[in-house]
Design a protein around this motif. Structure first.
Motif, PDB file in Angstrom:
ATOM      1  N   PHE A 126     -29.516  40.047 107.795  1.00 24.19           N
ATOM      2  CA  PHE A 126     -30.192  38.750 107.767  1.00 24.19           C
ATOM      3  C   PHE A 126     -29.937  38.049 106.447  1.00 24.19           C
ATOM      4  N   ALA A 127     -30.115  38.785 105.332  1.00 26.25           N
ATOM      5  CA  ALA A 127     -29.964  38.190 104.016  1.00 26.25           C
ATOM      6  C   ALA A 127     -28.518  37.770 103.741  1.00 26.25           C
ATOM      7  N   GLU A 128     -27.563  38.412 104.408  1.00 26.31           N
ATOM      8  CA  GLU A 128     -26.157  38.063 104.224  1.00 26.31           C
ATOM      9  C   GLU A 128     -25.708  36.928 105.141  1.00 26.31           C
ATOM     10  N   GLY A 129     -26.603  36.484 106.018  1.00 26.14           N
ATOM     11  CA  GLY A 129     -26.253  35.404 106.933  1.00 26.14           C
ATOM     12  C   GLY A 129     -25.605  35.863 108.218  1.00 26.14           C
ATOM     13  N   SER A 130     -25.682  37.181 108.522  1.00 27.69           N
ATOM     14  CA  SER A 130     -25.130  37.711 109.761  1.00 27.69           C
ATOM     15  C   SER A 130     -26.006  37.318 110.950  1.00 27.69           C
ATOM     16  N   ARG A 131     -25.481  37.508 112.166  1.00 32.48           N
ATOM     17  CA  ARG A 131     -26.214  37.169 113.387  1.00 32.48           C
ATOM     18  C   ARG A 131     -26.711  38.410 114.115  1.00 32.48           C
ATOM     19  N   THR A 132     -26.580  39.592 113.505  1.00 32.57           N
ATOM     20  CA  THR A 132     -26.847  40.834 114.240  1.00 32.57           C
ATOM     21  C   THR A 132     -28.186  41.468 113.889  1.00 32.57           C
ATOM     22  N   TRP A 133     -29.117  40.713 113.314  1.00 31.94           N
ATOM     23  CA  TRP A 133     -30.456  41.236 113.063  1.00 31.94           C
ATOM     24  C   TRP A 133     -31.335  40.988 114.289  1.00 31.94           C
ATOM     25  N   ALA A 134     -32.443  41.734 114.369  1.00 31.53           N
ATOM     26  CA  ALA A 134     -33.259  41.694 115.584  1.00 31.53           C
ATOM     27  C   ALA A 134     -34.733  41.845 115.246  1.00 31.53           C
ATOM     28  N   HIS A 135     -35.562  41.349 116.141  1.00 32.16           N
ATOM     29  CA  HIS A 135     -36.996  41.656 116.146  1.00 32.16           C
ATOM     30  C   HIS A 135     -37.195  42.809 117.133  1.00 32.16           C
ATOM     31  N   SER A 136     -37.932  43.830 116.711  1.00 30.59           N
ATOM     32  CA  SER A 136     -38.143  45.003 117.549  1.00 30.59           C
ATOM     33  C   SER A 136     -39.641  45.235 117.711  1.00 30.59           C
ATOM     34  N   LEU A 137     -40.139  45.085 118.946  1.00 31.60           N
ATOM     35  CA  LEU A 137     -41.570  45.139 119.235  1.00 31.60           C
ATOM     36  C   LEU A 137     -41.821  46.135 120.360  1.00 31.60           C
ATOM     37  N   ALA A 138     -42.825  46.994 120.181  1.00 30.24           N
ATOM     38  CA  ALA A 138     -43.141  47.978 121.218  1.00 30.24           C
ATOM     39  C   ALA A 138     -44.635  48.239 121.260  1.00 30.24           C
ATOM     40  N   VAL A 139     -45.087  48.700 122.420  1.00 32.84           N
ATOM     41  CA  VAL A 139     -46.443  49.222 122.599  1.00 32.84           C
ATOM     42  C   VAL A 139     -46.307  50.679 123.027  1.00 32.84           C
ATOM     43  N   THR A 140     -47.061  51.550 122.379  1.00 33.44           N
ATOM     44  CA  THR A 140     -47.085  52.948 122.796  1.00 33.44           C
ATOM     45  C   THR A 140     -48.462  53.295 123.332  1.00 33.44           C
ATOM     46  N   GLU A 141     -48.489  54.230 124.257  1.00 32.44           N
ATOM     47  CA  GLU A 141     -49.747  54.756 124.784  1.00 32.44           C
ATOM     48  C   GLU A 141     -49.700  56.270 124.721  1.00 32.44           C
ATOM     49  N   GLN A 142     -50.576  56.844 123.934  1.00 39.00           N
ATOM     50  CA  GLN A 142     -50.620  58.290 123.723  1.00 39.00           C
ATOM     51  C   GLN A 142     -49.228  58.837 123.400  1.00 39.00           C
ATOM     52  N   GLY A 143     -48.526  58.120 122.540  1.00 37.47           N
ATOM     53  CA  GLY A 143     -47.238  58.584 122.024  1.00 37.47           C
ATOM     54  C   GLY A 143     -46.016  58.138 122.798  1.00 37.47           C
ATOM     55  N   GLU A 144     -46.185  57.551 123.981  1.00 35.31           N
ATOM     56  CA  GLU A 144     -45.052  57.128 124.803  1.00 35.31           C
ATOM     57  C   GLU A 144     -44.967  55.597 124.812  1.00 35.31           C
ATOM     58  N   VAL A 145     -43.745  55.071 124.676  1.00 31.95           N
ATOM     59  CA  VAL A 145     -43.563  53.627 124.707  1.00 31.95           C
ATOM     60  C   VAL A 145     -43.709  53.132 126.147  1.00 31.95           C
ATOM     61  N   THR A 146     -44.518  52.079 126.322  1.00 32.86           N
ATOM     62  CA  THR A 146     -44.777  51.546 127.661  1.00 32.86           C
ATOM     63  C   THR A 146     -44.303  50.112 127.839  1.00 32.86           C
ATOM     64  N   ALA A 147     -44.047  49.404 126.747  1.00 25.66           N
ATOM     65  CA  ALA A 147     -43.515  48.042 126.821  1.00 25.66           C
ATOM     66  C   ALA A 147     -42.698  47.798 125.557  1.00 25.66           C
ATOM     67  N   ALA A 148     -41.575  47.080 125.694  1.00 25.38           N
ATOM     68  CA  ALA A 148     -40.676  46.945 124.549  1.00 25.38           C
ATOM     69  C   ALA A 148     -39.816  45.697 124.664  1.00 25.38           C
ATOM     70  N   VAL A 149     -39.539  45.109 123.506  1.00 28.73           N
ATOM     71  CA  VAL A 149     -38.639  43.959 123.411  1.00 28.73           C
ATOM     72  C   VAL A 149     -37.781  44.108 122.165  1.00 28.73           C
ATOM     73  N   ILE A 150     -36.504  43.840 122.308  1.00 29.69           N
ATOM     74  CA  ILE A 150     -35.583  43.671 121.183  1.00 29.69           C
ATOM     75  C   ILE A 150     -34.957  42.294 121.346  1.00 29.69           C
ATOM     76  N   TYR A 151     -35.135  41.437 120.347  1.00 30.85           N
ATOM     77  CA  TYR A 151     -34.700  40.045 120.458  1.00 30.85           C
ATOM     78  C   TYR A 151     -33.811  39.688 119.283  1.00 30.85           C
ATOM     79  N   LEU A 152     -32.614  39.175 119.598  1.00 34.07           N
ATOM     80  CA  LEU A 152     -31.678  38.679 118.596  1.00 34.07           C
ATOM     81  C   LEU A 152     -31.594  37.164 118.754  1.00 34.07           C
ATOM     82  N   PRO A 153     -32.381  36.404 118.010  1.00 31.67           N
ATOM     83  CA  PRO A 153     -32.429  34.960 118.226  1.00 31.67           C
ATOM     84  C   PRO A 153     -31.116  34.255 117.923  1.00 31.67           C
ATOM     85  N   MET A 154     -30.334  34.768 116.967  1.00 34.08           N
ATOM     86  CA  MET A 154     -29.075  34.105 116.622  1.00 34.08           C
ATOM     87  C   MET A 154     -27.993  34.347 117.661  1.00 34.08           C
TER      88      MET A 154
END
Length: 266
Positions: free
Chosen positions: A93-121
């Motif tokens: 991101f700081a170098e001006g590349s387009r390959t950075w991402a937002h990584s968001l997840a919800v876990t329930e009792q240790g297991e991921v149940t919902a997830a998004v990886i978003y690369l806006p660029m």
């Protein structure tokens, strides 16, 4: 609740992209975290502040784990926890590349149940909810059906090829490729663009939680370097590496790793 959590995460990721893209790569203020923990920019903090405010307001009973928030043991008492990397690939991101991402997840009792990886660029939004499949920009995605490791393209940093990681120091034959964001690497494997990925150093939960579910819902296997399923919201939120691929390539990679190689940086 995975379906409603996924909608929440998608909306939050899109807003995160709106915030992050207001900053322009090298023009965003950047500094190094203490104790060699890596760089951070004002964009990381702005995105994190929005996500923490909006997501916790929407789900006040969920715990919170984020790279850019001081950790609290309170999350260990919660059944469901947000696991967040506001910007994965801060150096890019700081170098001006387009390959950075937002990584968001919800876990329930240790297991991921919902997830998004978003690369806006790159206008790429990967998403998954438990037992509902994985998508890219709303369309289903699936891991590669590659069988032969010698024909596979594996996303990995060069130190992963250190012979000390491998049984009898025999590094298996495959084509190594690289992308800087760990979340993006996992998403690319889920998409079938590449046949597998591995990182053999201890890995922070926020870097891999979203990718774990997206990969598995795309038909892949995602484990630590010893073949154990990934579990999240640990007291120390770091896991023993990641090996992810379709079932055949995953087994070929994992079975050749030396379990005594733990601790070698890669």
């Amino acid at each position: 609740m995975p379906a409603t959590d996924l909608s929440l995460l998608i909306d939050a990721a899109l807003e995160a992209g709106n915030i992050a893209t207001r900053y322009s790569g090298p023009q965003a203020q950047r500094w190094d975290k203490p104790e060699g923990a890596g760089p951070v920019t004002e964009a990381d903090l702005a995105v994190n502040a929005m996500l923490e405010r909006e997501l916790q307001a929407a789900r006040p009973d969920y715990g919170w784990l984020s790279e850019e928030t001081e950790d609290s043991p309170d999350r260990l008492t919660r059944n469901r926890v947000f696991v967040i990397d506001p910007i994965d690939g801060t150096r890019s991101f700081a170098e001006g590349s387009r390959t950075w991402a937002h990584s968001l997840a919800v876990t329930e009792q240790g297991e991921v149940t919902a997830a998004v990886i978003y690369l806006p660029m790159r206008d790429l939004l990967y998403a998954a909810a438990k037992e509902q499949g994985a998508t890219l920009n709303g369309r289903p995605i699936y891991v590669s059906g590659r069988v032969q490791l010698s024909e596979a393209e594996i996303l990995a940093a060069k130190p992963n090829l250190d012979p000390r990681h491998w049984l009898s120091e025999a590094v298996p034959e495959f084509r190594r490729v690289y992308r800087p964001s760990l979340a993006y690497r996992m998403a690319l494997v889920a998409q079938g663009r590449f046949d597998g990925m591995l990182t053999l150093r201890p890995s922070w939960e926020w870097d891999i939680a979203a990718g774990d579910l997206i990969l598995r819902e795309a038909g892949g296997r995602c484990t630590d370097r010893l073949g154990h399923p990934l579990r999240f919201n640990n007291a120390h939120p770091r896991l023993n590496g990641v090996v992810a691929a379709g079932s055949e390539v995953h087994e070929n990679l994992r079975s050749r790793l030396d379990p005594r190689g733990i601790g070698i940086s890669a």
